[in-house]
Design a protein around this motif. Structure first.
Motif, PDB file in Angstrom:
ATOM      1  N   TYR A  94       0.883  -1.165   0.000  1.00 30.44           N
ATOM      2  CA  TYR A  94       0.000   0.000   0.000  1.00 30.44           C
ATOM      3  C   TYR A  94       0.917   1.210   0.000  1.00 30.44           C
ATOM      4  CZ  TYR A  94      -2.815   3.724   2.018  1.00 30.44           C
ATOM      5  OH  TYR A  94      -3.406   4.928   2.255  1.00 30.44           O
ATOM      6  N   ILE A 140      -2.170   0.514  -4.705  1.00 27.67           N
ATOM      7  CA  ILE A 140      -2.309  -0.681  -3.882  1.00 27.67           C
ATOM      8  C   ILE A 140      -1.988  -1.867  -4.783  1.00 27.67           C
ATOM      9  CG2 ILE A 140      -3.863  -2.057  -2.446  1.00 27.67           C
ATOM     10  CD1 ILE A 140      -5.549   0.603  -2.214  1.00 27.67           C
ATOM     11  N   VAL A 173       4.254  -0.674   5.256  1.00 32.15           N
ATOM     12  CA  VAL A 173       3.194  -0.673   4.246  1.00 32.15           C
ATOM     13  C   VAL A 173       3.317  -1.859   3.294  1.00 32.15           C
ATOM     14  CG1 VAL A 173       2.798   1.803   4.301  1.00 32.15           C
ATOM     15  CG2 VAL A 173       4.559   0.878   2.792  1.00 32.15           C
ATOM     16  N   LEU A 185      -3.273  -0.697   5.836  1.00 29.05           N
ATOM     17  CA  LEU A 185      -4.391  -0.253   5.002  1.00 29.05           C
ATOM     18  C   LEU A 185      -5.676  -0.233   5.820  1.00 29.05           C
ATOM     19  CD1 LEU A 185      -5.561   0.464   2.215  1.00 29.05           C
ATOM     20  CD2 LEU A 185      -5.745  -1.967   1.744  1.00 29.05           C
ATOM     21  N   THR A 232      -5.756   2.812   7.875  1.00 27.80           N
ATOM     22  CA  THR A 232      -6.049   3.976   7.039  1.00 27.80           C
ATOM     23  C   THR A 232      -7.550   4.105   6.799  1.00 27.80           C
ATOM     24  OG1 THR A 232      -3.946   3.654   5.922  1.00 27.80           O
ATOM     25  CG2 THR A 232      -5.533   5.080   4.828  1.00 27.80           C
ATOM     26  N   MET A 236      -9.876   0.685  -4.533  1.00 28.27           N
ATOM     27  CA  MET A 236      -9.301  -0.572  -4.025  1.00 28.27           C
ATOM     28  C   MET A 236      -9.869  -1.776  -4.755  1.00 28.27           C
ATOM     29  SD  MET A 236      -8.970  -0.999   0.047  1.00 28.27           S
ATOM     30  CE  MET A 236      -8.422  -2.714  -0.069  1.00 28.27           C
TER      31      MET A 236
END
Lengths: 337, 132
Positions: free
Chosen positions: A50, A62, A211, A220, A223, A245
């Motif tokens: 990510y 991503i 990440v 993620l 987030t 996504m």
């Protein structure tokens, strides 16, 4: 196995992912029969990343696999074979070289931009520069193409091919063409599979950045949790982020779940080759993780469409569950030694 | 995913094509299965395409009204955005943005026009007109 279409000049096998498909088809064409999942697995290409600082259409990158080029380079190392890889400063020179190779009867891998390929369905035409395909013959001004995403052969006129090969921008191909040389006639599966899995274990669990790998999946999740609590971003940005996504996951390449199933298929094939129960179990567990990725896509799409109340908690829970499952898979594979 | 669960929701985005997915058969073996599309994926793709179409229609209307240069409209017609056009041409984003101003665009050098025209696969005359 995957469906195939045969021409006297090239055997086309449809694939889930362009690069692993091209690599498997080119190696098979050159005498080393290999499946798409095996090419993907041996190149240690499963990943998660990510990357908020790299934007695509204003939204973060991503990725569910290693960057483009990894399958090509990965099998080179693992199979002890060599590719000829050429890029060109001058597009005309690139066209001459492609024609010269094809006229010698060689099937050649090419990196292209999806947007300029004439046979691509209209809704799939985006500026993505790292799409792989094989050109294996010429017919008048057309190239005969084996694009592994499709069921059958395709045709591409030479003007479009030039644009697709020499499109500029992020991940520009510079006309990259490649074909294998020194292909071994058989593979030492015992060594190759263990080596490839051990390397992939490191990518997924030992990355130096939070990440990347299993930790990236949790990052993620955090987030998304933050976006759900931010009144300025909850209304518009969060649905756009989730939609993005899902696109990254399901459409671009083959998607997050698709890559999990591809790798699980590799583990299953390896289990049989090495007669190893641990690998067979890992294949099942990774399949379950892939199913969870699909559940995530389904849930978040329902919320984006307003068919379910927007609520980040269950989405974050699915991501954490996926991270747990994938971590368990890799820990078990570690015992392979 | 079981082979029976491989989605077969005719997707208009595939243009009749089918995609290969790996799925597990009844006996636990992986196999390749063709999928006609998945509603979830189609929704994501269609949303993205609709957003691109909206940007295009908006820019074309503004270009026709003289509120922006034809360059911005042609950029969206080619499904590019500012970042992509900048990367493809090697012109800084702030400069490209400046070239969206009709008065600035009208005085662009032939060399710059040719660079944009090549990136967008247009001839210079077409680039100078707002697209239909």
């Amino acid at each position: 196995m995957a469906d195939s279409a045969a021409s006297p000049r090239f055997q086309h096998r449809q694939s889930a992912h362009c690069e692993s498909g091209v690599v498997a088809n080119l190696l098979s064409h050159n005498g080393l029969k290999i499946s798409e999942p095996m090419a993907f697995g041996l190149s240690s290409s499963l990943a998660f990343a990510y990357i908020p600082i790299v934007k695509m259409a204003g939204l973060p990158l991503i990725a569910y696999r290693m960057p483009p080029g990894n399958v090509i380079r990965g099998v080179e190392k693992r199979l002890n074979m060599r590719w000829v890889r050429q890029t060109f400063r001058d597009p005309a020179e690139g066209a001459r070289e492609l024609d010269a190779q094809i006229d010698q009867g060689r099937a050649v891998g090419l990196q292209t931009c999806v947007y300029w390929l004439p046979y691509m369905p209209e809704d799939m035409r985006f500026h993505f520069n790292a799409h792989n395909l094989v050109a294996y013959a010429r017919d008048g001004a057309d190239y005969l193409v084996s694009d592994p995403i499709f069921e059958d052969f395709n045709r591409c006129d030479s003007a479009s091919m030039q644009k697709a090969r020499f499109a500029k921008g992020a991940m520009a191909s510079h006309g990259l063409l490649y074909y294998p040389t020194q292909v071994p006639s058989e593979i030492d599966y015992e060594t190759a599979i263990r080596g490839a899995i051990s390397r992939n274990y490191k990518y997924m669990t030992k990355a130096p950045l939070p990440v990347i790998g299993v930790n990236g999946i949790r990052y993620l999740g955090r987030t998304i949790d933050k976006l759900g609590k931010d009144p300025a971003k909850r209304e518009k940005y969060l649905p756009a982020f989730l939609g993005h996504m899902v696109r990254m996951q399901e459409e671009i390449g083959t998607g997050g779940a698709g890559f999990r199933f591809l790798y699980a298929s590799f583990l299953q094939e390896s289990a049989k080759l090495l007669n190893n129960a641990l690998l067979a179990d890992a294949a099942k567990d990774l399949t379950d993780a892939g199913d969870e990725w699909r559940r995530f896509a389904l849930q978040s799409t329902k919320m984006c469409r307003g068919r379910a109340k927007m609520d980040t908690a269950p989405l974050v829970a699915i991501l954490n569950d996926i991270a747990d499952r994938e971590l368990a898979v890799w820990k078990n594979l570690r015992a392979l030694g | 995913m079981k082979t029976d669960d491989v989605p077969q929701d005719e997707a208009r985005t595939y243009g009749g094509a089918k995609k290969l997915m790996y799925a597990v058969r009844e006996d636990g073996e992986y196999t390749g299965v063709k999928s006609a599309g998945w509603e979830v994926e189609t929704y994501a793709t269609v949303s993205a395409v609709e957003e691109l179409d909206r940007l295009r229609d908006d820019a074309v209307a503004r270009a026709k009204a003289g509120a922006t240069s034809p360059l911005e409209a042609h950029m969206y017609v080619r499904r590019m955005d500012l970042a992509t056009l900048s990367a493809v041409t090697g012109v800084w984003e702030w400069r490209v943005k400046r070239h969206f101003r009709p008065s600035v665009f009208a005085n662009l050098s032939p060399a710059l026009l040719a660079r944009y025209a090549q990136a967008l696969d247009l001839d210079v005359a077409t680039l100078k007109r707002a697209p239909d």
